[in-house]
Design an enzyme around this catalytic site. Structure first.
Site, PDB file in Angstrom:
ATOM      1  N   LYS A  41       6.101  -7.544  15.297  1.00  0.00           N
ATOM      2  CA  LYS A  41       4.944  -8.382  14.957  1.00  0.00           C
ATOM      3  C   LYS A  41       4.638  -8.263  13.466  1.00  0.00           C
ATOM      4  O   LYS A  41       5.117  -7.337  12.799  1.00  0.00           O
ATOM      5  CB  LYS A  41       3.741  -7.956  15.801  1.00  0.00           C
ATOM      6  CG  LYS A  41       3.279  -6.522  15.549  1.00  0.00           C
ATOM      7  CD  LYS A  41       2.281  -6.041  16.595  1.00  0.00           C
ATOM      8  CE  LYS A  41       1.859  -4.611  16.324  1.00  0.00           C
ATOM      9  NZ  LYS A  41       1.021  -4.056  17.414  1.00  0.00           N
ATOM     10  N   TYR A 262     -10.373  -2.384 -16.328  1.00  0.00           N
ATOM     11  CA  TYR A 262     -11.668  -2.937 -15.913  1.00  0.00           C
ATOM     12  C   TYR A 262     -12.686  -1.822 -15.708  1.00  0.00           C
ATOM     13  O   TYR A 262     -12.374  -0.765 -15.146  1.00  0.00           O
ATOM     14  CB  TYR A 262     -11.527  -3.680 -14.577  1.00  0.00           C
ATOM     15  CG  TYR A 262     -10.899  -5.050 -14.687  1.00  0.00           C
ATOM     16  CD1 TYR A 262     -11.498  -6.065 -15.421  1.00  0.00           C
ATOM     17  CD2 TYR A 262      -9.703  -5.326 -14.042  1.00  0.00           C
ATOM     18  CE1 TYR A 262     -10.926  -7.325 -15.506  1.00  0.00           C
ATOM     19  CE2 TYR A 262      -9.115  -6.581 -14.105  1.00  0.00           C
ATOM     20  CZ  TYR A 262      -9.734  -7.580 -14.840  1.00  0.00           C
ATOM     21  OH  TYR A 262      -9.160  -8.814 -14.915  1.00  0.00           O
TER      22      TYR A 262
HETATM   23  C1  LIG Z   1       1.595  -2.750  17.692  1.00  0.00           C
HETATM   24  C2  LIG Z   1       1.800  -2.305  19.087  1.00  0.00           C
HETATM   25  C3  LIG Z   1       2.822  -1.403  19.414  1.00  0.00           C
HETATM   26  C4  LIG Z   1       3.631  -0.670  18.364  1.00  0.00           C
HETATM   27  O1  LIG Z   1       2.871   0.424  17.934  1.00  0.00           O
HETATM   28  P1  LIG Z   1       3.414   1.480  16.830  1.00  0.00           P
HETATM   29  O2  LIG Z   1       2.313   2.447  16.732  1.00  0.00           O
HETATM   30  O3  LIG Z   1       3.601   0.685  15.578  1.00  0.00           O
HETATM   31  O4  LIG Z   1       4.677   2.034  17.342  1.00  0.00           O
HETATM   32  C5  LIG Z   1       3.061  -1.149  20.753  1.00  0.00           C
HETATM   33  N1  LIG Z   1       2.303  -1.721  21.715  1.00  0.00           N
HETATM   34  C6  LIG Z   1       1.290  -2.559  21.440  1.00  0.00           C
HETATM   35  C7  LIG Z   1       0.488  -3.138  22.547  1.00  0.00           C
HETATM   36  C8  LIG Z   1       0.996  -2.874  20.116  1.00  0.00           C
HETATM   37  O5  LIG Z   1      -0.031  -3.687  19.836  1.00  0.00           O
END
Ligand SMILES: *Cc1c(COP(=O)(O)O)cnc(C)c1O
Length: 388
Positions: A41, A262
């Site tokens: 994702k 800044y």
């Molecule tokens: C993002 C996510 C993962 C992956 O988690 P990590 O901590 O990056 O390994 C797994 N399951 C769900 C439901 C997620 O939203």
């Protein structure tokens, strides 16, 4: 030369696809007979899903998770028909046909979503796949125990749905001392008993390291694939994946007492040489790293001084011999010694936010994954081969 090549771009991000694949193999080896998926994702946590996912597929990965339906549709084009693609956010009303057409598997989070997906299956005239999510303590997504009981008691609600497995998500798996994980595991097992024979998935990256009780039939690592440390307070077993280097735009020699940047948040206490580097908060180099960040040049650590600007940072390079550093020199902003977790600590955030915030203006180079140099050399050396 494109806008995304050095020296036209201000900074270069190198992503080691072989390291990502090695990390996936390491996790797969830890989970024995369970399937090891890959969570890609948010554009594979900022590293480029269109490069990362095919490399993982070539390494043997068959299960991929995205958050949004749109991410899933794009990933389907990239991976072709063989991969199973799961959409964590499920399917919104009106998008069911799109989801089914892309042969994507939605994660269903409520009885209403189950009913809608059943309707889609009926209209499609074929069984459609789905994952069922139960809430075990996050209070974010998933069915409650009473909904789950109702589903178990009325199996007709699932007619026409090919349930691949049930899943839930851990709240604080990165901390092995946190009792929440054990409580969630117990709840998950209780819910699982209501639907005997159904496959199950609970662990994210960190959950894998909580032990075999958490592995079930499929694990869902994201962060650890990309090199983030899965267990808080323990040595990181994952291979580093990224190297980020910014170009020096100018070196300024300033007198003691001269303020920099800044709001003049830093003032030189000695005669200093300030290197201005072409990366800023617009590139995901967080503003909170002003006066707190560390970068390095040829292995020598240098402090970020003054505020982080939109497109630049200023670095105290006084300690670097004058003749070694000049315009166009590359400064290491993130590398195996100063990784996303270390940067996150200084910025009071987590490595996940550093990776997913990586900007779109970088010259990107991908190492390995079937292209470019392969092998086990350190990413630094391999990235060095690509310096123009
Ligand atoms: C993002 C996510 C993962 C992956 O988690 P990590 O901590 O990056 O390994 C797994 N399951 C769900 C439901 C997620 O939203």
């Amino acid at each position: 030369m494109s806008q995304f090549d050095l020296p036209v771009a201000g900074a270069r991000l190198c992503i080691d696809l072989d390291a990502v694949c090695d990390n996936w193999r390491l996790l797969r080896a830890r989970v024995g007979g369970a399937n090891c998926a890959a969570v890609v994702k948010a554009d594979a946590y900022g590293l480029g899903a269109e490069r990362v996912a095919p490399a993982l597929q070539a390494a043997g990965c068959r299960h991929f998770f995205v958050a949004h339906l749109g991410e899933g549709l794009r990933l389907r084009e990239v991976l072709g028909g063989g991969a199973q693609i799961f959409v964590l956010h499920g399917v919104h009303p009106g998008a069911e046909a799109e989801c089914a057409g892309g042969h994507l598997t939605p994660v269903l989070n409520s009885l209403a979503q189950v009913a809608a997906w059943q309707g889609t299956a009926a209209r499609a005239g074929r069984a459609l796949p789905a994952v069922l999510q139960v809430d075990t303590g996050m209070a974010r997504l998933g069915m409650e125990a009473d909904e789950w009981a109702l589903l178990a008691a009325t199996p007709g609600r699932l007619a026409g749905i090919n349930v691949r497995f049930m899943m839930s998500h851990l709240v604080s798996a990165e901390d092995p001392a946190d009792p929440t994980s054990g409580r969630q595991l117990a709840r998950f097992q209780t819910l699982r008993e209501r639907m005997p024979g159904l496959g199950a998935s609970l662990a994210n990256s960190s959950g894998i390291f909580l032990g075999p009780d958490y592995h079930f039939d499929l694990v869902r690592p994201g962060a650890a694939l990309y090199g983030l440390a899965p267990v808080r307070g323990q040595a990181n077993p994952m291979r580093p994946v990224i190297r980020l280097q910014g170009q020096v735009l100018q070196i300024r020699s300033i007198a003691a007492g001269t303020p920099v940047g800044y709001s003049h948040t830093w003032v030189a206490t000695r005669e200093s040489r300030i290197a201005t580097v072409a990366v800023g908060y617009a590139d995901g180099y967080l503003r909170s790293l002003g006066n707190r960040g560390r970068v390095s040049f040829e292995g020598q650590q240098l402090p970020v001084v003054g505020t982080v600007s939109m497109d630049t940072i200023t670095v105290d390079a006084t300690e670097v011999p004058r003749e070694r550093l000049g315009e166009g020199s590359l400064i290491d902003l993130a590398d195996p010694e100063n990784d996303a977790d270390a940067i996150a600590d200084r910025a009071s955030t987590i490595g996940y936010e550093i990776l997913t915030g990586l900007g779109r203006r970088y010259a990107r180079c991908y190492l390995g994954g079937g292209e470019g140099p392969r092998g086990t050399e350190a990413i630094g050396k391999r990235a060095a081969l690509l310096v123009r």
